[in-house]
Scaffold this active site. Structure first.
Site, short mmCIF file in Angstrom:
data_model
loop_
_atom_site.label_atom_id
_atom_site.label_comp_id
_atom_site.label_asym_id
_atom_site.label_seq_id
_atom_site.Cartn_x
_atom_site.Cartn_y
_atom_site.Cartn_z
N ALA A 149 -69.04 35.52 30.22
CA ALA A 149 -68.34 36.06 31.38
C ALA A 149 -68.88 35.44 32.66
O ALA A 149 -70.08 35.29 32.82
CB ALA A 149 -68.50 37.57 31.41
N LYS A 202 -74.64 26.59 31.35
CA LYS A 202 -75.70 25.89 30.59
C LYS A 202 -75.76 26.47 29.18
O LYS A 202 -75.40 27.61 28.94
CB LYS A 202 -77.04 26.05 31.29
CG LYS A 202 -77.11 25.39 32.65
CD LYS A 202 -78.52 25.41 33.18
CE LYS A 202 -78.71 24.78 34.52
NZ LYS A 202 -77.75 23.97 35.12
N HIS A 252 -58.58 16.91 44.38
CA HIS A 252 -58.04 15.99 45.38
C HIS A 252 -59.08 14.92 45.70
O HIS A 252 -60.28 15.15 45.61
CB HIS A 252 -57.67 16.76 46.65
CG HIS A 252 -56.55 17.72 46.46
ND1 HIS A 252 -55.25 17.38 46.67
CD2 HIS A 252 -56.54 19.01 46.04
CE1 HIS A 252 -54.47 18.42 46.41
NE2 HIS A 252 -55.24 19.42 46.01
N ASN A 293 -55.73 37.53 27.70
CA ASN A 293 -55.71 38.79 28.42
C ASN A 293 -55.16 38.56 29.83
O ASN A 293 -54.90 37.43 30.23
CB ASN A 293 -57.12 39.40 28.44
CG ASN A 293 -57.08 40.91 28.39
OD1 ASN A 293 -56.24 41.54 29.02
ND2 ASN A 293 -58.01 41.49 27.65
#
Length: 182
Positions: free
Chosen positions: A157, A177, A116, A86
């Protein structure tokens, strides 16, 4: 080993080194091509050739990416068959991203393969991301370097995935989790 192989291998990469110039050139190509994709009328016959230019042979005909997208190292990505992405996908793909067959990715997902060095910020450290077959990544999820999302897994989400997700499970939260098995 060329710069792209070096990035994929996880070796330290100095962004100030001469061989990194090739990577910068590829990033410019990707930025330009993503801009063209993102500013093209929403018609598959217009967008598809640009996506194929960006991803080359790494985009199967049965897969679809809905613009806008932002991909910095398209040559480091592989996308399987029947994948649906999407809108508003962001991929920092220097370390390699593999998306297997049947994966669904919701809007505003970010997949990151690079970080980094804390002592020298000009040094990149990459780890590949692998999203296995039939996984579903929910809206706004963030997948961090080195993560594998198992087959049939669901990332809820807004989840921030910092470690591997077992097959046939649902994860959510920040950090993500285990919620339950499917």
């Amino acid at each position: 080993m060329n710069i792209f192989e070096k990035l994929r291998s996880g070796a330290d990469v100095d962004m100030a080194a001469p061989d990194y110039t090739e990577a910068i050139q590829h990033m410019i190509f990707c930025a330009d091509t993503c801009f063209k994709i993102n500013t093209t009328a929403p018609a598959p016959e217009l967008i598809r050739p640009l996506e194929e230019k960006l991803l080359g042979n790494n985009l199967d005909k049965s897969s679809y990416l809905m613009p806008p997208i932002q991909i910095d190292f398209a040559c480091q990505m592989k996308i399987g068959k029947g994948v649906f992405v999407n809108h508003s996908l962001t991929c920092m793909a220097a370390g390699g991203i593999t998306i297997d067959d049947g994966v669904m990715i919701g809007p505003n997902v970010r997949i990151v393969t690079d970080n980094h060095d804390f002592e020298n910020r000009m040094v990149l450290r990459c780890k590949p991301v692998h999203i296995c077959q039939n996984a579903w990544i929910g809206v706004g999820a963030i997948i961090l370097p080195g993560v594998t999302i198992g087959e049939n897994a669901v990332v809820a989400a807004g989840a921030v995935v910092t470690k591997d997700v077992a097959p046939n499970t649902i994860v959510g939260g920040n950090p993500a989790k285990f919620i339950k098995s499917i």
